[in-house]
Design an enzyme around this catalytic site. Structure first.
Site, PDB file in Angstrom:
ATOM      1  NE  ARG A 167      -3.726   2.105   2.632  1.00  0.00           N
ATOM      2  CZ  ARG A 167      -3.443   3.263   3.232  1.00  0.00           C
ATOM      3  NH1 ARG A 167      -2.262   3.446   3.775  1.00  0.00           N
ATOM      4  NH2 ARG A 167      -4.348   4.223   3.296  1.00  0.00           N
ATOM      5  CE  LYS A 177      -7.940   4.516   4.424  1.00  0.00           C
ATOM      6  NZ  LYS A 177      -9.047   5.401   4.180  1.00  0.00           N
ATOM      7  CB  SER A 207     -12.091  -0.725   2.287  1.00  0.00           C
ATOM      8  OG  SER A 207     -10.724  -0.953   2.091  1.00  0.00           O
TER       9      SER A 207
HETATM   10  N1  3NM Z   1      -7.520   1.277   6.231  1.00  0.00           N
HETATM   11  P1  3NM Z   1      -2.762   0.615  11.581  1.00  0.00           P
HETATM   12  S1  3NM Z   1      -7.615   1.823   8.688  1.00  0.00           S
HETATM   13  C1  3NM Z   1      -5.116   1.283   5.688  1.00  0.00           C
HETATM   14  O1  3NM Z   1     -10.556   1.630   8.027  1.00  0.00           O
HETATM   15  C2  3NM Z   1      -6.223   1.420   6.633  1.00  0.00           C
HETATM   16  O2  3NM Z   1     -10.262   1.043   5.964  1.00  0.00           O
HETATM   17  C3  3NM Z   1      -8.375   1.463   7.224  1.00  0.00           C
HETATM   18  O3  3NM Z   1      -3.126   0.982  10.064  1.00  0.00           O
HETATM   19  C4  3NM Z   1      -9.831   1.376   7.058  1.00  0.00           C
HETATM   20  O4  3NM Z   1      -2.735  -0.856  11.674  1.00  0.00           O
HETATM   21  C5  3NM Z   1      -6.088   1.726   7.973  1.00  0.00           C
HETATM   22  O5  3NM Z   1      -1.400   1.215  11.763  1.00  0.00           O
HETATM   23  C6  3NM Z   1      -4.821   1.944   8.716  1.00  0.00           C
HETATM   24  O6  3NM Z   1      -3.796   1.259  12.442  1.00  0.00           O
HETATM   25  C7  3NM Z   1      -4.367   0.734   9.486  1.00  0.00           C
END
Ligand code: 3NM
Length: 216
Positions: A39, A140, A111
């Protein structure tokens, strides 16, 4: 798809670590991650040849460890590196277009943050959905409001046995409630990419998720 691939689904781009991303990925693979998503998004993200080169090297590494390599959002890149699949958000390429134009054996992930998006993704023919954010996340910048365990359980009820991976703010201690609420696994960026020892953190995720899944 094999739903057990979702158990420890690591996601990373070059800007999710201060280290060499290939080294971090290899350590995570050694620790036992079960799927990987490239990503490459946000501040200082690679584009063009640098992005292509990193994707090629990451795919090679994943395949050395027999782990599927998924590309986030960028269909052209996924085709160029002969990836194992694609993960798209709500504003990215549509599943029906991907199904018509891309390799038929691709794993397609979508998603979803609420029940309507989850059902739509299922009807469109997604192989799995990434549900979140479960908890708040700094990784994010435009993440939606956290849906917590209750939101995850609600979506699980709505989509039957469609493979689900949970995402957003997940650390080692969150694995049990997430699997209990119906997820097949956890998607993680920072808990592994920023760890002092990505290998041992991935090992713990592997052990905890295996144990939690065995109770279902
Ligand atoms: N997508 P971490 S939250 C890439 O809610 C991503 O769709 C999300 O990173 C969504 O594990 C997210 O560091 C970030 O919290 C996840």
């Amino acid at each position: 798809m094999n739903r057990s691939w979702l158990r420890v689904y690591f996601i990373m781009g070059s800007n999710n670590t201060t280290r060499n991303p290939l080294e971090v990925l290899e350590e995570a693979l050694q620790g036992g991650i079960t799927m990987f998503q490239f990503r490459e998004k946000g501040k200082n993200a690679y584009t063009g040849d640098m992005k292509l080169d990193l994707a090629q090297k990451m795919k090679q590494l994943c395949h050395q460890y027999n782990v599927p390599f998924i590309v986030n959002d960028d269909v052209d890149l996924a085709i160029a590196v002969n990836a194992d699949g694609i993960h798209v958000g709500q504003d990215d390429a549509k599943v029906d277009v991907i199904k018509r134009t891309c390799p038929s054996d691709w794993i397609i992930g979508v998603s979803a943050t609420n029940k309507d998006e989850a059902i739509q993704a299922m009807e469109d023919g997604a192989d799995y959905i990434g549900v979140g954010p479960i908890y708040s996340t700094k990784t994010k910048s435009d993440a939606k409001k956290p849906i917590d365990i209750i939101g995850l359980a609600y979506i699980r009820q709505a989509v039957g046995d469609l493979p689900i991976v949970a995402i957003g703010g997940i650390g080692m201690t969150n694995v049990f409630p997430i699997i209990k609420a119906g997820a097949d696994g956890v998607s993680i960026i920072s808990a592994i990419s920023n760890a002092n020892n990505p290998r041992s953190v991935a090992q713990v995720f592997d052990a905890y998720t295996s144990y939690a899944v065995s109770f279902r």
